[in-house]
Motif scaffolding. Structure first.
Motif, PDB file in Angstrom:
ATOM      1  N   ILE A 181       0.943  -4.046   3.665  1.00 40.40           N
ATOM      2  CA  ILE A 181       1.224  -5.106   1.971  1.00 40.40           C
ATOM      3  C   ILE A 181       2.032  -4.735   1.216  1.00 40.40           C
ATOM      4  CG2 ILE A 181      -0.482  -6.208   3.228  1.00 40.40           C
ATOM      5  CD1 ILE A 181      -2.495  -5.279   0.720  1.00 40.40           C
ATOM      6  N   LYS A 182       2.691  -5.306   0.222  1.00 39.27           N
ATOM      7  CA  LYS A 182       3.387  -4.844  -0.987  1.00 39.27           C
ATOM      8  C   LYS A 182       2.562  -5.650  -1.649  1.00 39.27           C
ATOM      9  CE  LYS A 182       6.664  -8.618  -0.317  1.00 39.27           C
ATOM     10  NZ  LYS A 182       7.730  -9.517   0.523  1.00 39.27           N
ATOM     11  N   VAL A 183       2.704  -5.368  -3.404  1.00 42.72           N
ATOM     12  CA  VAL A 183       2.004  -5.485  -4.440  1.00 42.72           C
ATOM     13  C   VAL A 183       2.129  -7.162  -4.468  1.00 42.72           C
ATOM     14  CG1 VAL A 183       1.930  -5.730  -6.818  1.00 42.72           C
ATOM     15  CG2 VAL A 183       2.413  -3.512  -5.607  1.00 42.72           C
ATOM     16  N   GLY A 184       0.348  -8.094  -4.577  1.00 40.18           N
ATOM     17  CA  GLY A 184       0.724  -9.124  -4.188  1.00 40.18           C
ATOM     18  C   GLY A 184       0.343  -9.796  -3.110  1.00 40.18           C
ATOM     19  N   GLY A 185       0.682  -9.040  -2.030  1.00 38.69           N
ATOM     20  CA  GLY A 185      -0.081  -9.412  -0.663  1.00 38.69           C
ATOM     21  C   GLY A 185      -1.830  -9.085  -0.150  1.00 38.69           C
ATOM     22  N   VAL A 186      -1.779  -9.568   1.205  1.00 40.73           N
ATOM     23  CA  VAL A 186      -3.240 -10.068   1.529  1.00 40.73           C
ATOM     24  C   VAL A 186      -3.442  -8.982   2.691  1.00 40.73           C
ATOM     25  CG1 VAL A 186      -5.135 -11.567   1.864  1.00 40.73           C
ATOM     26  CG2 VAL A 186      -3.751 -11.436   0.393  1.00 40.73           C
ATOM     27  N   LEU A 187      -3.932  -7.940   3.578  1.00 43.71           N
ATOM     28  CA  LEU A 187      -4.248  -7.649   4.288  1.00 43.71           C
ATOM     29  C   LEU A 187      -5.690  -8.278   4.270  1.00 43.71           C
ATOM     30  CD1 LEU A 187      -4.114  -5.283   6.812  1.00 43.71           C
ATOM     31  CD2 LEU A 187      -5.451  -4.365   4.995  1.00 43.71           C
ATOM     32  N   VAL A 188      -6.315  -8.224   6.278  1.00 44.15           N
ATOM     33  CA  VAL A 188      -7.145  -8.448   6.668  1.00 44.15           C
ATOM     34  C   VAL A 188      -7.640  -8.167   7.759  1.00 44.15           C
ATOM     35  CG1 VAL A 188      -8.277 -10.138   7.942  1.00 44.15           C
ATOM     36  CG2 VAL A 188      -7.280 -11.571   6.037  1.00 44.15           C
ATOM     37  N   PHE A 189      -8.389  -7.600   7.904  1.00 45.98           N
ATOM     38  CA  PHE A 189      -8.728  -6.724   9.261  1.00 45.98           C
ATOM     39  C   PHE A 189     -10.297  -6.047   8.745  1.00 45.98           C
ATOM     40  CE2 PHE A 189      -7.806  -1.963   7.169  1.00 45.98           C
ATOM     41  CZ  PHE A 189      -9.162  -2.744   6.303  1.00 45.98           C
ATOM     42  N   PRO A 190     -10.677  -6.056  10.501  1.00 42.83           N
ATOM     43  CA  PRO A 190     -11.837  -5.435  10.669  1.00 42.83           C
ATOM     44  C   PRO A 190     -12.154  -3.861  10.389  1.00 42.83           C
ATOM     45  CG  PRO A 190     -10.604  -6.643  12.870  1.00 42.83           C
ATOM     46  CD  PRO A 190      -9.785  -5.810  11.789  1.00 42.83           C
ATOM     47  N   LEU A 191     -13.191  -3.639   9.219  1.00 38.82           N
ATOM     48  CA  LEU A 191     -13.198  -2.405   9.286  1.00 38.82           C
ATOM     49  C   LEU A 191     -14.711  -1.873   9.116  1.00 38.82           C
ATOM     50  CD1 LEU A 191     -12.549   0.289   8.772  1.00 38.82           C
ATOM     51  CD2 LEU A 191     -12.324  -0.680   6.149  1.00 38.82           C
TER      52      LEU A 191
END
Length: 321
Positions: A181-191
């Protein structure tokens, strides 16, 4: 995980239950859940299970439970014009919902390791485009699906605005996903058995919060003989315009195909002619008359140095050469 809300008799009743259970909290997410009938992404014999808040699996095909997809869609904070990457895109159900929000000025890429599942996703996308009456109410970004291991992406010229991973992230790959993801971006993931939302606030800083306790199968680790950059995605390309009263100002940077500024200027075309470029692109943008346009691939760090008379109309996709 699943069973957090009551079963519905049809797709709309399932969505009603997700709204009442506060899993769906915004109108735009509610609208796309209503536009896609979950049953259409399952095999015919499984349609009677479609409106239960349960995960579904048939061989390599899989759908997470509706309450999880609701949290994912809310957590991604999608909006018009964003770029979206879905690692482990499966049936294409979530990528299609995302495309209904980000619109034709956005970009949606899906990466799936199983060729048969990619074929299934493409088939379902075609059926959706052909048969969904609700599509007329949306400005749709058609997802593009790539076959390959999502842990073997070639280096990106620019990160994505939004990224979702549909399988548990191996602990050693946490930073790999954060850097998609870029700066300002959002990641959604299972961890670590939690669905997490991660926001990139600077080049070297991320903030995260837990959305939901989950149990996901882990992403397939790449075979040791597989090159680490074996999956090459389409470029993210900006569509720029300059007022016709101005001359085109030279570009002093290269794109990742090695074109110099003179070469790029040859790609300038007039809107009175068919909108084409030797790289090609998949969507026909809406351009105001009386403008001159150029297709240019930019790194994020040079956007702020563009001449003031340039306007970005959003992102287009060009094929990697």
């Amino acid at each position: 995980m699943g069973g957090a809300v009551s079963s519905g008799r049809d797709n709309n009743e399932l969505v009603d239950n997700l709204v009442n259970g506060h899993y769906i909290r915004t109108r735009k997410v509610e609208n796309v859940f209503r536009a896609l009938d979950r049953a259409d992404y399952m095999t015919p014999e499984a349609r009677d299970q479609a409106y239960k808040d349960l995960a579904w699996r048939n061989g390599p095909l899989h759908l997470s439970s509706p309450c999880i997809y609701s949290e994912v869609m809310e957590g991604l904070e999608l909006r018009t014009g964003l770029s979206f990457l879905n690692v482990g895109s499966g049936t294409g159900y979530l990528s299609t919902m995302a495309g209904l929000i980000i619109g034709s000025t956005g970009i949606s890429h899906g990466v799936e390791n199983n060729p048969a599942v990619v074929e299934y996703a493409v088939k379902k996308l075609c059926q959706f485009i052909e048969k969904c009456a609700a599509l007329d109410d949306f400005d749709f970004c058609e997802p593009k699906f790539y076959c390959g291991n999502g842990l073997c992406l070639a280096p990106l010229q620019s990160g994505y605005d939004r990224v979702y991973c549909g399988a548990a992230c191996p602990p050693d790959y946490e930073n790999y996903f954060k850097n998609l993801i870029k700066v300002g971006g959002v990641l959604v993931f299972p961890l670590n058995d939690t669905l997490q939302q991660v926001k990139r606030v600077s080049e070297d800083k991320w903030v995260s919060r837990e959305l939901l306790n989950v149990s996901f199968a882990t992403l397939h680790m790449p075979h040791r003989d597989l090159p680490p950059d074996s999956v090459r995605l389409g470029q993210l390309t900006l569509l720029l315009s300059v007022d016709s009263d101005h001359e085109m100002i030279p570009f002093f940077f290269n794109d990742n195909n090695g074109r110099d500024e003179q070469d790029i200027q040859l790609m300038v075309i007039d809107t009175l002619c068919p909108l084409q470029c030797r790289s090609g692109f998949s969507k026909k943008p809406k351009i105001l008359s009386g403008t001159t346009i150029a297709l240019v691939t930019l790194r994020q760090d040079v956007k702020s140095h563009l001449p003031s008379n340039f306007t970005s109309y959003g992102a287009l996709e060009t094929e990697t050469q």
